[in-house]
Design a protein around this motif. Structure first.
Motif, PDB file in Angstrom:
ATOM      1  N   ASN A 208       0.851  -1.179   0.000  1.00 32.27           N
ATOM      2  CA  ASN A 208       0.000   0.000   0.000  1.00 32.27           C
ATOM      3  C   ASN A 208       0.889   1.231   0.000  1.00 32.27           C
ATOM      4  O   ASN A 208       1.376   1.671   1.031  1.00 32.27           O
ATOM      5  N   LYS A 209       1.072   1.764  -1.211  1.00 35.70           N
ATOM      6  CA  LYS A 209       2.047   2.834  -1.413  1.00 35.70           C
ATOM      7  C   LYS A 209       1.819   4.070  -0.546  1.00 35.70           C
ATOM      8  O   LYS A 209       2.728   4.837  -0.305  1.00 35.70           O
ATOM      9  N   ASN A 210       0.566   4.253  -0.126  1.00 30.24           N
ATOM     10  CA  ASN A 210       0.272   5.471   0.616  1.00 30.24           C
ATOM     11  C   ASN A 210       0.460   5.306   2.115  1.00 30.24           C
ATOM     12  O   ASN A 210       0.201   6.201   2.891  1.00 30.24           O
ATOM     13  N   LYS A 211       0.904   4.119   2.490  1.00 27.78           N
ATOM     14  CA  LYS A 211       1.073   3.847   3.914  1.00 27.78           C
ATOM     15  C   LYS A 211       2.542   3.524   4.167  1.00 27.78           C
ATOM     16  O   LYS A 211       3.153   2.770   3.436  1.00 27.78           O
ATOM     17  N   ALA A 212       3.091   4.110   5.214  1.00 28.04           N
ATOM     18  CA  ALA A 212       4.481   3.790   5.548  1.00 28.04           C
ATOM     19  C   ALA A 212       4.517   2.409   6.199  1.00 28.04           C
ATOM     20  O   ALA A 212       3.645   2.034   6.965  1.00 28.04           O
ATOM     21  N   PHE A 213       5.530   1.666   5.831  1.00 28.62           N
ATOM     22  CA  PHE A 213       5.727   0.333   6.402  1.00 28.62           C
ATOM     23  C   PHE A 213       6.421   0.459   7.761  1.00 28.62           C
ATOM     24  O   PHE A 213       6.144  -0.267   8.700  1.00 28.62           O
ATOM     25  N   ALA A 214       7.333   1.402   7.837  1.00 26.71           N
ATOM     26  CA  ALA A 214       8.062   1.629   9.078  1.00 26.71           C
ATOM     27  C   ALA A 214       8.631   3.035   9.052  1.00 26.71           C
ATOM     28  O   ALA A 214       8.818   3.620   7.989  1.00 26.71           O
ATOM     29  N   GLU A 215       8.867   3.565  10.241  1.00 30.16           N
ATOM     30  CA  GLU A 215       9.499   4.874  10.345  1.00 30.16           C
ATOM     31  C   GLU A 215      10.669   4.744  11.298  1.00 30.16           C
ATOM     32  O   GLU A 215      10.565   4.058  12.311  1.00 30.16           O
ATOM     33  N   LEU A 216      11.772   5.385  10.956  1.00 30.34           N
ATOM     34  CA  LEU A 216      12.920   5.253  11.849  1.00 30.34           C
ATOM     35  C   LEU A 216      13.810   6.485  11.765  1.00 30.34           C
ATOM     36  O   LEU A 216      13.816   7.188  10.754  1.00 30.34           O
ATOM     37  N   PRO A 217      14.549   6.749  12.821  1.00 23.58           N
ATOM     38  CA  PRO A 217      15.476   7.885  12.767  1.00 23.58           C
ATOM     39  C   PRO A 217      16.699   7.521  11.941  1.00 23.58           C
ATOM     40  O   PRO A 217      17.178   6.392  12.012  1.00 23.58           O
ATOM     41  N   LEU A 218      17.148   8.480  11.132  1.00 16.83           N
ATOM     42  CA  LEU A 218      18.349   8.230  10.333  1.00 16.83           C
ATOM     43  C   LEU A 218      19.378   9.281  10.728  1.00 16.83           C
ATOM     44  O   LEU A 218      19.191  10.465  10.498  1.00 16.83           O
ATOM     45  N   ARG A 219      20.457   8.837  11.349  1.00 15.80           N
ATOM     46  CA  ARG A 219      21.426   9.807  11.889  1.00 15.80           C
ATOM     47  C   ARG A 219      22.433  10.184  10.815  1.00 15.80           C
ATOM     48  O   ARG A 219      22.504  11.309  10.373  1.00 15.80           O
ATOM     49  N   GLN A 220      23.217   9.255  10.372  1.00 14.67           N
ATOM     50  CA  GLN A 220      24.204   9.499   9.324  1.00 14.67           C
ATOM     51  C   GLN A 220      24.060   8.323   8.386  1.00 14.67           C
ATOM     52  O   GLN A 220      23.897   7.205   8.848  1.00 14.67           O
ATOM     53  N   GLY A 221      24.139   8.557   7.132  1.00 11.97           N
ATOM     54  CA  GLY A 221      24.094   7.426   6.225  1.00 11.97           C
ATOM     55  C   GLY A 221      22.854   7.436   5.377  1.00 11.97           C
ATOM     56  O   GLY A 221      22.106   8.396   5.358  1.00 11.97           O
ATOM     57  N   ALA A 222      22.683   6.328   4.662  1.00  9.51           N
ATOM     58  CA  ALA A 222      21.686   6.314   3.604  1.00  9.51           C
ATOM     59  C   ALA A 222      20.716   5.154   3.765  1.00  9.51           C
ATOM     60  O   ALA A 222      21.048   4.125   4.348  1.00  9.51           O
ATOM     61  N   VAL A 223      19.536   5.356   3.226  1.00  6.87           N
ATOM     62  CA  VAL A 223      18.569   4.268   3.113  1.00  6.87           C
ATOM     63  C   VAL A 223      17.952   4.337   1.723  1.00  6.87           C
ATOM     64  O   VAL A 223      17.583   5.401   1.252  1.00  6.87           O
ATOM     65  N   VAL A 224      17.913   3.193   1.073  1.00  8.99           N
ATOM     66  CA  VAL A 224      17.434   3.136  -0.306  1.00  8.99           C
ATOM     67  C   VAL A 224      16.429   2.000  -0.439  1.00  8.99           C
ATOM     68  O   VAL A 224      16.679   0.887   0.023  1.00  8.99           O
ATOM     69  N   THR A 225      15.312   2.290  -1.069  1.00  6.98           N
ATOM     70  CA  THR A 225      14.340   1.232  -1.336  1.00  6.98           C
ATOM     71  C   THR A 225      14.224   1.005  -2.833  1.00  6.98           C
ATOM     72  O   THR A 225      14.097   1.942  -3.608  1.00  6.98           O
ATOM     73  N   SER A 226      14.324  -0.239  -3.214  1.00  7.15           N
ATOM     74  CA  SER A 226      14.155  -0.637  -4.594  1.00  7.15           C
ATOM     75  C   SER A 226      12.888  -1.481  -4.617  1.00  7.15           C
ATOM     76  O   SER A 226      12.833  -2.515  -3.959  1.00  7.15           O
ATOM     77  N   GLY A 227      11.889  -1.015  -5.330  1.00  6.60           N
ATOM     78  CA  GLY A 227      10.635  -1.752  -5.308  1.00  6.60           C
ATOM     79  C   GLY A 227      10.138  -2.027  -6.707  1.00  6.60           C
ATOM     80  O   GLY A 227      10.443  -1.285  -7.624  1.00  6.60           O
ATOM     81  N   ASP A 228       9.387  -3.105  -6.863  1.00  5.09           N
ATOM     82  CA  ASP A 228       8.852  -3.376  -8.202  1.00  5.09           C
ATOM     83  C   ASP A 228       7.420  -2.880  -8.317  1.00  5.09           C
ATOM     84  O   ASP A 228       6.756  -3.119  -9.306  1.00  5.09           O
ATOM     85  N   TYR A 229       6.931  -2.171  -7.271  1.00  7.20           N
ATOM     86  CA  TYR A 229       5.521  -1.782  -7.284  1.00  7.20           C
ATOM     87  C   TYR A 229       5.267  -0.592  -8.192  1.00  7.20           C
ATOM     88  O   TYR A 229       4.148  -0.223  -8.444  1.00  7.20           O
ATOM     89  N   GLU A 230       6.322   0.038  -8.676  1.00  7.49           N
ATOM     90  CA  GLU A 230       6.098   1.144  -9.597  1.00  7.49           C
ATOM     91  C   GLU A 230       6.341   0.737 -11.043  1.00  7.49           C
ATOM     92  O   GLU A 230       5.668   1.189 -11.934  1.00  7.49           O
ATOM     93  N   ARG A 231       7.297  -0.134 -11.238  1.00  6.91           N
ATOM     94  CA  ARG A 231       7.618  -0.539 -12.602  1.00  6.91           C
ATOM     95  C   ARG A 231       7.797  -2.049 -12.658  1.00  6.91           C
ATOM     96  O   ARG A 231       8.781  -2.588 -12.173  1.00  6.91           O
ATOM     97  N   PHE A 232       6.828  -2.728 -13.257  1.00 12.63           N
ATOM     98  CA  PHE A 232       6.920  -4.185 -13.408  1.00 12.63           C
ATOM     99  C   PHE A 232       5.973  -4.607 -14.524  1.00 12.63           C
ATOM    100  O   PHE A 232       5.149  -3.811 -14.976  1.00 12.63           O
ATOM    101  N   VAL A 233       6.114  -5.833 -14.982  1.00 13.70           N
ATOM    102  CA  VAL A 233       5.128  -6.397 -15.906  1.00 13.70           C
ATOM    103  C   VAL A 233       4.679  -7.732 -15.354  1.00 13.70           C
ATOM    104  O   VAL A 233       5.369  -8.358 -14.549  1.00 13.70           O
TER     105      VAL A 233
END
Ligand code: ADP
Ligand code: MG
Ligand code: MG
Length: 315
Positions: A208-233
């Motif tokens: 459910n794209k409009n709902k956050a799955f989780a929320e967390l504090p990010l101090r230093q560094g990166a977080v990246v999500t790769s999902g197929d829910y936007e582009r797939f066949v």
């Protein structure tokens, strides 16, 4: 004065670059300084796009591709180094990550225009052109040569992360105390919010794209999500992600979302894509071996899999 902690401003801007939405946030002493930082970040991302885009016929990357099987192409040190790091990532992931996947771009389309699976012979013929070992670098001459005709490279799985890192670096070097660079879900942060609290990062719920799955504090560094829910066949009820397995030439299946935490957005971006290809078991095993790296996988059954070092509370 204006630089007193309480007087800080938080500014946002949203721009379309690299075919993606970038949401930029910066903390500055005043609006003028904040807008200057935002302009600086946008300039940097646009500069990187001109260098690395395989869609822009005038980029150095397009020159490399146009000369596949023909001649080495001299490039800027920056592009050379990005390619060197990309090859190192291919080695790290046993070839799951491979910028030379791009010759498959003609076969698999994820824009809705593909109505049937490509013929197996077509996939087979095209995948023969894939292989990072066929990218020949001459660091002295600073040239890149794709040794097979029809080969192609593309930075779709690492470029946004790289751009996010570079924009962050530039702003930090120019004195921006805090900010967030969010390249459509590839994000990194530095510093803290003006009220002294940590930046909070929301991870999209692929169900459910409009709902956050989780929320967390990010101090230093990166977080990246790769999902197929936007582009797939989807063919015969099998869902194919826009991520290609470089060994088979077929899109990855079995996973719908991978979130990777890493010191840099570039690494997180490349690894998120790689885990898609490696699958959940091998993917988690690989991630667990890397220092300061963690991941969360959501598979096509909706089950959540976490790597060893993850500390996160699901919503
Ligand atoms: P997003 O497009 O959501 O940022 P990714 O970072 O996973 O997702 O990048 C996917 C893109 O990377 C694809 O659209 C394609 O351009 C490219 N790509 C696909 N398969 C591979 C692969 N095995 N290795 C490297 N790049 C890939
Ligand atoms: Mg990626
Ligand atoms: Mg990405």
């Amino acid at each position: 004065g204006a630089d007193a902690a309480g007087a800080q401003q938080m500014l946002h801007r949203r721009v379309l670059l690299m075919g993606s939405r970038f949401d930029l946030t910066v903390v500055a002493a005043n609006d003028i300084a904040g807008n200057a930082y935002l302009d600086m970040a946008i300039g940097e991302i646009a500069r990187i796009e001109r260098l690395i885009s395989s869609w822009d016929p005038n980029s150095q990357t397009s020159a490399i591709n146009a000369n596949a099987g023909i001649a080495p192409v001299r490039v800027d040190r920056e592009l050379m180094e990005l390619i060197e790091r990309s090859i190192a990532l291919s080695e790290l992931t046993d070839g799951a990550f491979d910028i030379s996947y791009a010759s498959m771009d003609n076969i698999w389309k994820f824009d809705g225009s593909m109505v049937r699976m490509p013929a197996p012979e077509v996939v087979k013929k095209s995948v023969e052109k894939v292989g990072y070992k066929k990218i020949i670098l001459d660091t002295k001459k600073q040239t890149v040569f794709l040794s097979q005709k029809g080969m192609k490279i593309g930075f779709g799985a690492i470029g946004k992360g790289y751009a996010a890192d570079k924009a962050k670096e530039l702003l930090m070097a120019n004195g921006a105390v805090a900010g967030i660079i969010n390249a459509s879900g590839d994000m990194n942060t530095w510093g803290k919010q003006p009220d002294g609290s940590d930046w909070m990062v929301a991870i999209t719920n692929p169900m459910n794209k409009n709902k956050a799955f989780a929320e967390l504090p990010l101090r230093q560094g990166a977080v990246v999500t790769s999902g197929d829910y936007e582009r797939f066949v989807e063919f015969d009820k099998v869902r194919y992600a826009h991520i290609i397995n470089p060994q088979t030439g077929y899109p990855a299946t079995g996973i719908i979302s991978v979130t990777v935490f890493a010191p840099s957005a570039e690494l997180a971006d490349a690894l998120a894509t790689s885990v898609f290809v490696m699958g959940k078991e091998v993917g988690i095993d690989r991630i667990d071996q890397l220092p300061q790296v963690a991941c969360i996988i959501i598979d096509d059954q909706g089950a959540v899999h976490k790597s060893k070092h993850i500390r996160i509370n699901e919503k």
